[in-house]
Design a protein around this motif. Structure first.
Motif, PDB file in Angstrom:
ATOM      1  N   THR A   1       1.278  -1.379  -0.198  1.00  0.00           N
ATOM      2  CA  THR A   1       0.258   0.058  -0.184  1.00  0.00           C
ATOM      3  C   THR A   1       0.888   1.195   0.106  1.00  0.00           C
ATOM      4  O   THR A   1       0.437   2.340  -1.225  1.00  0.00           O
TER       5      THR A   1
ATOM      6  N   LYS B   1     -11.604   4.718  10.588  1.00  0.00           N
ATOM      7  CA  LYS B   1     -11.473   3.312   9.924  1.00  0.00           C
ATOM      8  C   LYS B   1     -12.891   2.198   9.660  1.00  0.00           C
ATOM      9  O   LYS B   1     -12.907   2.268   9.067  1.00  0.00           O
TER      10      LYS B   1
ATOM     11  N   ALA C   1     -12.542   5.116   5.022  1.00  0.00           N
ATOM     12  CA  ALA C   1     -12.031   4.465   4.239  1.00  0.00           C
ATOM     13  C   ALA C   1     -13.435   5.074   3.071  1.00  0.00           C
ATOM     14  O   ALA C   1     -12.970   4.090   1.768  1.00  0.00           O
TER      15      ALA C   1
ATOM     16  N   MET D   1     -11.454   6.298   0.094  1.00  0.00           N
ATOM     17  CA  MET D   1     -10.517   5.651  -0.380  1.00  0.00           C
ATOM     18  C   MET D   1     -11.330   4.801  -1.102  1.00  0.00           C
ATOM     19  O   MET D   1     -10.272   4.752  -2.005  1.00  0.00           O
TER      20      MET D   1
ATOM     21  N   GLY E   1      -5.266   6.043  -4.223  1.00  0.00           N
ATOM     22  CA  GLY E   1      -6.578   5.435  -3.053  1.00  0.00           C
ATOM     23  C   GLY E   1      -5.636   4.382  -2.383  1.00  0.00           C
ATOM     24  O   GLY E   1      -5.727   4.136  -1.281  1.00  0.00           O
ATOM     25  N   SER E   2      -4.308   3.997  -2.706  1.00  0.00           N
ATOM     26  CA  SER E   2      -3.578   3.241  -1.592  1.00  0.00           C
ATOM     27  C   SER E   2      -2.407   4.667  -0.894  1.00  0.00           C
ATOM     28  O   SER E   2      -2.176   3.811   0.636  1.00  0.00           O
TER      29      SER E   2
ATOM     30  N   GLY F   1      -5.123   4.984   1.792  1.00  0.00           N
ATOM     31  CA  GLY F   1      -5.191   3.703   2.657  1.00  0.00           C
ATOM     32  C   GLY F   1      -3.946   3.941   3.369  1.00  0.00           C
ATOM     33  O   GLY F   1      -3.870   2.954   4.444  1.00  0.00           O
ATOM     34  N   PHE F   2      -2.745   4.430   2.538  1.00  0.00           N
ATOM     35  CA  PHE F   2      -1.217   3.950   4.161  1.00  0.00           C
ATOM     36  C   PHE F   2      -1.878   4.808   5.173  1.00  0.00           C
ATOM     37  O   PHE F   2      -1.165   4.867   6.166  1.00  0.00           O
TER      38      PHE F   2
ATOM     39  N   LEU G   1      -4.224   5.688   6.453  1.00  0.00           N
ATOM     40  CA  LEU G   1      -5.342   5.400   7.701  1.00  0.00           C
ATOM     41  C   LEU G   1      -4.267   4.519   8.336  1.00  0.00           C
ATOM     42  O   LEU G   1      -4.356   4.546  10.063  1.00  0.00           O
ATOM     43  N   LEU G   2      -3.752   3.623   7.729  1.00  0.00           N
ATOM     44  CA  LEU G   2      -2.624   2.423   8.136  1.00  0.00           C
ATOM     45  C   LEU G   2      -2.048   3.822   9.246  1.00  0.00           C
ATOM     46  O   LEU G   2      -2.040   3.129  10.514  1.00  0.00           O
TER      47      LEU G   2
ATOM     48  N   CYS H   1      -3.387   4.792  12.544  1.00  0.00           N
ATOM     49  CA  CYS H   1      -4.309   3.752  12.972  1.00  0.00           C
ATOM     50  C   CYS H   1      -3.371   3.782  14.317  1.00  0.00           C
ATOM     51  O   CYS H   1      -4.099   3.613  15.533  1.00  0.00           O
ATOM     52  N   LEU H   2      -2.207   3.812  14.015  1.00  0.00           N
ATOM     53  CA  LEU H   2      -0.576   3.352  14.712  1.00  0.00           C
ATOM     54  C   LEU H   2      -0.315   4.539  15.131  1.00  0.00           C
ATOM     55  O   LEU H   2      -0.238   4.241  16.933  1.00  0.00           O
TER      56      LEU H   2
END
Lengths: 292, 292
Positions: free
Chosen positions: A33, A225, A246, A249, A262-263, A266-267, A269-270, A273-274
């Motif tokens: 991603t 998310k 989300a 995305m 989109g990726s 997504g990245f 978002l990741l 979250c972390l």
């Protein structure tokens, strides 16, 4: 004994099926991603390396930030609703007959699929035949709200079924934690003349601080998310009023074939979250020191 | 009064009985009110699934249907592909549950019972997997399944469910494995039992209760899953109930009875499972959440 239990072949045989699935379907995709986020790519043709262009675009994309704002708003609502769940749980964990039955009834919506919940609530919110507007009309209110079509209220309308869905889940967690508080502590406080309010606020709450912290992480990350109900009920509409990270995305990738962009979302978002998980844990770390 | 005045505190009750009783009644009214809110949407759904449009539009929302239209259920089952979706949901859910529980048990056994250097690292990778948002993996997974010709194939869904449910399953199993006494296993190895026999004939049967709990949790997750099926499956013949009803309901925009019956069919299996297995479900959800 040790020789048998450290047989490399057996260990590989036991660990590799699960480990390979985890690597191929979870870890490699999240790395990819990030990599795809550096590309211009329609998902079918060749990729073209464009460096950080997608991330620059992300920073300037007002639609994206509006969606991120909606996700943030959901996170705030979710954390606030935890207070309500906690109050219900504290009542339940007192000397209540049938507490077990109550918490099971509360849990039922949590077990249903998001599609079923979304479809059901679309009927509940139906402008003319929905149960809410039928009720409002019956008590003489005209111009009943268009719950899912009004850009000012759609996000709140979607949040209500989310509360409905997750209430039982959080109540279950809090209830279990409260029941784990040693009875001697509560009895000792009662003998010392503490009121039920003081027992709840000053004794039980600090003792379940660790669990509360976990639920805050779950609620915030779950909101950031969040996708399912929004996708089925409004697809982010009307006019982007219920768009979240989300769903934005998903649209970029699978509706308009901007797989690269989109990726990148997504990245983002990741990472979001972390980072949020890390900071909430860090910020609330001191409370964990409380020992039973 | 059917309200809790347990034998534990008769003295205090006689101190201020009226206040205590009123407070108790208020608490029960509150708890029952929450229970009604949780159940009412489902009761309304059941009622309109048995009505025709005329009754939906003209009777009060919570009125009983005058002539229950059980035919709604027969019609949606026979007209569309609901039977096919139902069957797909059953075998996809069952396959993924079996794979997940087996692979997770093997890994947990290797981590808790066997000696190898990388065990902590591998466990750590599985636990970090709990925090990864599925949406961040969608685009690479889509591309991956396209390239290995598994797009629009049930195996893509089964493997994805397995991979994403392994972390939570391992986490729940781990707690049980740590508390399980090792004497029996040690004795078996002394007697020359092989590791495979030990795992399949001794350890796995001993962990049956927790295996059942994780299987149920997995079953609910998989049965309700939406995003993966919606993204990776396009043929009607492979769709699961969750995604299938979403398209199916689209055809019935105006037939409320048919929509209600379709939704009821999709949630009945979960409701039955809940009636029979509620204790295990509660246990599983609690075990799977608190450690976050």
């Amino acid at each position: 004994m040790n020789k048998v239990m450290s047989d490399k072949k057996v260990i590989a045989l036991y660990v590799l099926p699960a480990f390979l699935l985890l690597m191929v379907l979870v870890y490699i995709p999240i790395i990819l991603t990030g990599y795809y986020g550096l590309m211009r790519w329609d998902g079918i043709g060749a990729m073209e390396f464009i460096g950080l262009d997608n991330y620059q675009r992300l920073l300037q994309d007002s639609t994206f930030w509006r969606s991120a704002g909606h996700s943030g708003l959901l996170a705030i609502f979710s954390v606030l609703s935890l207070v309500g769940y906690l109050i219900i749980s504290m009542v339940l964990a007192g000397k209540i007959k049938g507490a077990d039955l109550f918490r099971k009834i509360y849990l039922i919506p949590m077990l249903l699929s998001s599609v079923a919940i979304a479809q059901l609530w679309m009927r509940i919110y139906h402008p003319t035949n929905g149960v809410i507007n039928r009720f409002l009309e019956s008590i003489g209110i005209e111009n009943t709200p268009l719950w899912l079509a009004d850009t000012n209220i759609v996000l709140y309308s979607i949040f209500i079924p989310i509360i409905w869905q997750y209430a039982g889940f959080y109540i279950l967690i809090y209830y279990a934690a409260l029941k784990n508080v040693p009875n001697e502590l509560v009895e000792a406080a009662r003998i010392d003349g503490a009121t039920p309010w003081q027992i709840g606020y000053k004794i039980k709450l600090p003792l379940i601080a660790g669990v509360i912290k976990v639920t805050i992480v779950l609620a915030v990350v779950g909101s950031l998310k969040y996708f399912d109900l929004i996708w089925v009920m409004t697809q982010g509409g009307p006019n982007g009023a219920s768009e979240v990270i989300a769903s934005y995305m998903y649209k970029q990738a699978f509706n308009t074939y901007n797989f690269g962009y989109g990726s990148a979302i997504g990245f983002f978002l990741l990472i979001l979250c972390l980072i949020v998980t890390y900071f909430i844990r860090k910020l609330t770390a001191s409370k964990e020191d409380v020992q039973y | 009064m059917g309200i809790d005045q347990s034998t534990e505190m008769p003295k205090r009750l006689s101190d201020k009985p009226i206040f205590q009783r009123v407070a108790k009644i208020i608490l029960y009214v509150f708890l029952i009110g929450v229970a009604v809110l949780q159940l009412l949407p489902l009761v309304w759904l059941f009622l309109f699934s048995l009505k025709n449009n005329q009754e939906v539009f003209n009777l009060p929302p919570l009125a009983l249907p005058q002539d229950p239209q059980w035919g709604n259920y027969v019609n949606v089952w026979t007209q569309g592909n609901i039977g096919q979706y139902f069957f797909n949901s059953v075998y996809i859910t069952a396959s993924a549950v079996i794979l997940t529980v087996l692979f997770a048990s093997l890994v947990t056994f290797a981590i808790t019972r066997m000696q190898w250097k990388l065990s902590t690292l591998v466990l750590g990778l599985f636990m970090v997997g709990l925090m990864i948002p599925v949406h961040s993996t969608l685009i690479p997974l889509f591309n991956f399944f396209l390239n290995i010709n598994l797009m629009d194939h049930p195996l893509a869904i089964i493997l994805t469910y397995t991979a994403f449910n392994l972390p939570i399953t391992i986490m729940i199993l781990l707690g049980f494995y740590y508390t399980l006494p090792r004497e029996i296993e040690e004795a078996a190895i002394m007697d020359g039992c092989s590791v495979h026999r030990l795992f399949f004939q001794i350890t796995l049967p001993m962990t049956a209760p927790v295996v059942a709990t994780t299987a149920i949790i997995n079953m609910i997750y998989n049965w309700n899953e939406f995003v993966f099926v919606n993204t990776f499956i396009s043929s009607d013949k492979f769709k699961t109930l969750t995604v299938g009803i979403q398209n199916f309901i689209g055809q019935y925009q105006t037939d409320w009875g048919a929509i209600g019956a379709t939704l009821m069919i999709s949630i009945i299996p979960i409701l039955i499972a809940f009636l029979v297995l509620s204790n295990r479900i509660v246990e599983g959800i609690t075990a799977g959440s608190v450690k976050g």
